[in-house]
Design a protein around this motif. Structure first.
Motif, PDB file in Angstrom:
ATOM      1  N   VAL A 119       2.536  11.959   2.839  1.00 14.91           N
ATOM      2  CA  VAL A 119       2.603  10.523   2.525  1.00 14.91           C
ATOM      3  C   VAL A 119       1.531  10.099   1.525  1.00 14.91           C
ATOM      4  O   VAL A 119       1.338   8.914   1.294  1.00 14.91           O
ATOM      5  CB  VAL A 119       2.478   9.671   3.813  1.00 14.91           C
ATOM      6  CG1 VAL A 119       3.549  10.058   4.815  1.00 14.91           C
ATOM      7  CG2 VAL A 119       1.092   9.794   4.445  1.00 14.91           C
ATOM      8  N   ASP A 155       5.531   4.211  -5.486  1.00 11.80           N
ATOM      9  CA  ASP A 155       4.661   3.131  -5.010  1.00 11.80           C
ATOM     10  C   ASP A 155       4.716   1.939  -5.955  1.00 11.80           C
ATOM     11  O   ASP A 155       4.906   2.109  -7.161  1.00 11.80           O
ATOM     12  CB  ASP A 155       3.221   3.633  -4.896  1.00 11.80           C
ATOM     13  CG  ASP A 155       2.615   3.267  -3.561  1.00 11.80           C
ATOM     14  OD1 ASP A 155       3.301   2.601  -2.773  1.00 11.80           O
ATOM     15  OD2 ASP A 155       1.466   3.667  -3.300  1.00 11.80           O
ATOM     16  N   THR A 171       9.594   7.368  -1.991  1.00 12.08           N
ATOM     17  CA  THR A 171       9.874   6.319  -2.968  1.00 12.08           C
ATOM     18  C   THR A 171       8.629   6.034  -3.789  1.00 12.08           C
ATOM     19  O   THR A 171       7.509   6.190  -3.307  1.00 12.08           O
ATOM     20  CB  THR A 171      10.330   5.016  -2.272  1.00 12.08           C
ATOM     21  OG1 THR A 171       9.319   4.600  -1.350  1.00 12.08           O
ATOM     22  CG2 THR A 171      11.641   5.227  -1.533  1.00 12.08           C
ATOM     23  N   LYS A 198       1.787   7.337  -1.197  1.00  6.55           N
ATOM     24  CA  LYS A 198       1.851   5.920  -0.816  1.00  6.55           C
ATOM     25  C   LYS A 198       0.424   5.417  -0.558  1.00  6.55           C
ATOM     26  O   LYS A 198      -0.231   5.825   0.414  1.00  6.55           O
ATOM     27  CB  LYS A 198       2.707   5.742   0.437  1.00  6.55           C
ATOM     28  CG  LYS A 198       4.099   6.368   0.355  1.00  6.55           C
ATOM     29  CD  LYS A 198       4.951   5.749  -0.735  1.00  6.55           C
ATOM     30  CE  LYS A 198       5.371   4.348  -0.412  1.00  6.55           C
ATOM     31  NZ  LYS A 198       6.301   3.791  -1.424  1.00  6.55           N
ATOM     32  N   ARG A 200       9.592  16.133  -1.722  1.00  7.48           N
ATOM     33  CA  ARG A 200       8.359  15.415  -2.045  1.00  7.48           C
ATOM     34  C   ARG A 200       7.853  15.745  -3.443  1.00  7.48           C
ATOM     35  O   ARG A 200       7.388  14.856  -4.171  1.00  7.48           O
ATOM     36  CB  ARG A 200       7.268  15.746  -1.015  1.00  7.48           C
ATOM     37  CG  ARG A 200       5.931  15.056  -1.262  1.00  7.48           C
ATOM     38  CD  ARG A 200       4.921  15.393  -0.182  1.00  7.48           C
ATOM     39  NE  ARG A 200       4.490  16.768  -0.226  1.00  7.48           N
ATOM     40  CZ  ARG A 200       3.469  17.224  -0.976  1.00  7.48           C
ATOM     41  NH1 ARG A 200       2.802  16.403  -1.772  1.00  7.48           N
ATOM     42  NH2 ARG A 200       3.125  18.504  -0.930  1.00  7.48           N
ATOM     43  N   TRP A 239      10.759   6.472   2.961  1.00  6.63           N
ATOM     44  CA  TRP A 239       9.608   5.696   2.478  1.00  6.63           C
ATOM     45  C   TRP A 239       8.619   6.552   1.699  1.00  6.63           C
ATOM     46  O   TRP A 239       8.199   6.181   0.589  1.00  6.63           O
ATOM     47  CB  TRP A 239       8.924   5.026   3.677  1.00  6.63           C
ATOM     48  CG  TRP A 239       7.555   4.493   3.384  1.00  6.63           C
ATOM     49  CD1 TRP A 239       7.249   3.379   2.643  1.00  6.63           C
ATOM     50  CD2 TRP A 239       6.298   5.044   3.805  1.00  6.63           C
ATOM     51  NE1 TRP A 239       5.879   3.212   2.584  1.00  6.63           N
ATOM     52  CE2 TRP A 239       5.273   4.210   3.297  1.00  6.63           C
ATOM     53  CE3 TRP A 239       5.962   6.159   4.577  1.00  6.63           C
ATOM     54  CZ2 TRP A 239       3.929   4.479   3.539  1.00  6.63           C
ATOM     55  CZ3 TRP A 239       4.624   6.415   4.824  1.00  6.63           C
ATOM     56  CH2 TRP A 239       3.613   5.580   4.293  1.00  6.63           C
ATOM     57  N   TRP A 240       8.228   7.707   2.249  1.00  6.91           N
ATOM     58  CA  TRP A 240       7.189   8.477   1.557  1.00  6.91           C
ATOM     59  C   TRP A 240       7.688   9.095   0.254  1.00  6.91           C
ATOM     60  O   TRP A 240       6.901   9.602  -0.552  1.00  6.91           O
ATOM     61  CB  TRP A 240       6.589   9.556   2.459  1.00  6.91           C
ATOM     62  CG  TRP A 240       7.493  10.537   3.151  1.00  6.91           C
ATOM     63  CD1 TRP A 240       7.788  10.574   4.480  1.00  6.91           C
ATOM     64  CD2 TRP A 240       8.181  11.675   2.578  1.00  6.91           C
ATOM     65  NE1 TRP A 240       8.611  11.639   4.776  1.00  6.91           N
ATOM     66  CE2 TRP A 240       8.871  12.322   3.632  1.00  6.91           C
ATOM     67  CE3 TRP A 240       8.297  12.193   1.292  1.00  6.91           C
ATOM     68  CZ2 TRP A 240       9.656  13.461   3.434  1.00  6.91           C
ATOM     69  CZ3 TRP A 240       9.086  13.325   1.073  1.00  6.91           C
ATOM     70  CH2 TRP A 240       9.741  13.954   2.136  1.00  6.91           C
ATOM     71  N   GLN A 277       7.031   3.888   7.625  1.00  9.14           N
ATOM     72  CA  GLN A 277       5.619   3.585   7.394  1.00  9.14           C
ATOM     73  C   GLN A 277       4.896   3.325   8.717  1.00  9.14           C
ATOM     74  O   GLN A 277       3.773   3.801   8.938  1.00  9.14           O
ATOM     75  CB  GLN A 277       5.484   2.380   6.471  1.00  9.14           C
ATOM     76  CG  GLN A 277       4.052   1.980   6.178  1.00  9.14           C
ATOM     77  CD  GLN A 277       3.974   0.812   5.203  1.00  9.14           C
ATOM     78  OE1 GLN A 277       4.991   0.349   4.701  1.00  9.14           O
ATOM     79  NE2 GLN A 277       2.761   0.328   4.938  1.00  9.14           N
ATOM     80  N   SER A 309      -0.826   4.214   2.885  1.00  9.36           N
ATOM     81  CA  SER A 309      -1.035   5.166   3.979  1.00  9.36           C
ATOM     82  C   SER A 309      -2.506   5.480   4.208  1.00  9.36           C
ATOM     83  O   SER A 309      -2.898   5.913   5.294  1.00  9.36           O
ATOM     84  CB  SER A 309      -0.284   6.471   3.690  1.00  9.36           C
ATOM     85  OG  SER A 309      -0.903   7.174   2.608  1.00  9.36           O
TER      86      SER A 309
END
Length: 487
Positions: A221, A487, A485, A224, A429, A482-483, A165, A227
């Motif tokens: 991203v 939110d 997972t 999220k 993604r 992270w991107w 992040q 972001s």
């Protein structure tokens, strides 16, 4: 014998330093006293670009193409197409990416201290390349050394791992700064322009690349909320587009023209034909779609078998006899378009998805069709009459959201042919395109979500490695970055 030992230990030092992402001045005794110690930006640019692109070509073919069913190996011991990745594999890309990240950051340092007129443009160029390479590192591994990376010359040989992040936030800061720097449109000196093999020193061209890369990474991203990516995408495309020029045609694409001409040669141009295509064939998935569309890129990419284009199954069971069918054309070894970093067609499909999701006000239909056309003309080919009206290609507003996403990303998949690991990142993604699952898949049939950290890093930077592993929830193929997972 003494000379052999010197060379041997020099190689060991390079390997260790690179693995720790600190590859500069690893030992004073290995410094050439007759060489310039502070290289000028123009001296570093082409070698860094060339090294990153050719290393991407190598491992993109070896790993990415097999994970994503571009081709399939007939070598039993190489099982990427079965989702099996040996722990030794990640070291190669980690080491080479960090080595060139060091050189790219040296471009910034050198340009920042130079009094040469026009070097402001090199600041912007270096920031874009930093964002590009850093994004590939973190997209593949997750948390990684970033703020302390490339500081071995300052004595930091055990850099801290930063959260993805935070890495992305700084990548976006750098792309913003690059856009401002290049917006000044400061020309490079004439005697230096030719040393830029990508855009011949044109600030506007680099600016378009930087902002197009910005959109690629913002979309990555965008799931999220923290972001801020969705609002920024809208600003770049809709509300403040005049301040963010992007690719609008194929001439803007970022393609390092790797081929058979020195010094910008392809990774493959000296490979034996047998090494290039003798141990692999295109997959059924890859070939069958192109056959259905009667796509003009097929004869540009693939050989025929008994007068037809045919693929082989991916993820076949160990020990099963498989017949190699259509293979990569050997002419691709020297094709400059295999030096693709980012092209206009990819951007059109980025915009199509953004419009489909309501991030921007444009029409996804228009962006989708522009992407299909651009992807074919990118290869110097003509779009066949009625191509966009074919059933498997035609945009249909009656399709549901997932069907439209599949249509966009299936076309994007072919647009990303030999573009480092972008096919894999996009599949992770979005889940698109939907790939068939072979009977021999390992890892419980799950597409790997990342690569494990290199063995050298686990050993030589253990404390920081363990901290990163704890923060990410483990170090295996199925830990999501992270991107990726929820939110």
């Amino acid at each position: 014998m003494k000379m052999k030992k010197i060379v041997y230990w020099s190689l060991i030092a390079v390997s260790i330093a690179a693995s720790l992402s600190c590859t500069k001045n690893f030992i004073e005794k290995n410094t050439n006293p007759n060489a310039l110690q502070d290289a000028s930006p123009e001296a570093l640019l082409a070698p860094a670009l060339h090294q990153v692109v050719t290393r991407n070509q190598n491992r993109g073919m070896r790993i990415g193409n097999e994970l994503m069913q571009v081709h399939v190996t007939v070598v039993e011991s190489r099982e990427f197409h079965r989702y099996f990745i040996r722990p030794s594999e990640p070291d190669w890309m980690w080491r080479h990416w960090y080595l060139q990240l060091n050189n790219i950051r040296d471009i910034y340092t050198s340009a920042n201290t130079s009094q040469e007129n026009g070097y402001q443009t090199f600041l912007g160029i270096s920031l874009i390349l930093d964002a590009w390479v850093s994004s590939m590192i973190t997209d593949m591994f997750g948390d990684a050394p970033y703020f302390e990376a490339s500081k071995g010359h300052e004595g930091n040989v055990q850099p801290h791992f930063d959260r993805q992040q935070d890495i992305y936030a700084d990548i976006f800061r750098k792309l913003e700064e690059a856009n401002e720097l290049l917006g000044a449109d400061v020309e490079l000196p004439e005697h230096i322009k030719g040393l830029d093999p990508l855009y011949n020193g044109a600030p506007d061209a680099w600016r378009r690349f930087g902002n197009s890369l910005y959109l690629r990474l913002l979309l990555r991203v965008s799931g999220k909320a923290a972001s801020g990516a969705i609002a920024k995408i809208a600003e770049i495309v809709d509300t403040n587009s005049g301040n963010y020029p992007i690719f609008t045609d194929n001439s803007h694409s970022a393609i390092l023209p790797t081929g058979a001409t020195q010094p910008i040669t392809s990774e493959f141009f000296q490979w034996r034909d047998l090494d290039f295509n003798g141990d692999k064939g295109y997959s059924e998935f890859f070939i069958n779609n192109l056959n259905e569309w009667q796509d003009p890129r097929l004869p540009r990419w693939a050989t025929q078998v008994s007068g037809i284009y045919a693929g082989m199954p991916s993820g076949y069971a160990p020990g099963r006899g498989v017949e190699r069918m259509s293979t990569l054309l050997v002419s691709l070894k020297q094709d400059p378009l295999l030096g693709n970093i980012m092209n206009c067609a990819e951007l059109q499909f980025i915009l199509a998805e953004a419009a489909l999701k309501g991030y921007i006000t444009g029409d996804p239909h228009s962006y989708y069709e522009a992407g299909v056309v651009s992807a074919i003309t990118h290869w110097g080919l003509e779009v066949p009459e009625g191509h966009l009206e074919k059933n498997a290609l035609k945009w249909d507003d009656n399709l549901n959201f997932n069907e439209k996403m599949e249509r966009i990303h299936l076309q994007k998949y072919y647009t990303l042919f030999f573009t480092d690991f972008q096919q894999w990142h996009e599949h992770r993604r979005t889940g698109h395109p939907v790939l068939p699952k072979g009977e021999g898949l390992m890892n419980d049939g799950r597409m790997p979500s990342r690569l494990m950290y290199p063995i050298n890093v686990q050993t030589l930077n253990r404390a920081n490695y363990l901290e990163a592993v704890q923060a990410m929830g483990g170090d295996d193929l199925n830990v999501k970055v992270w991107w990726n997972t929820p939110d």
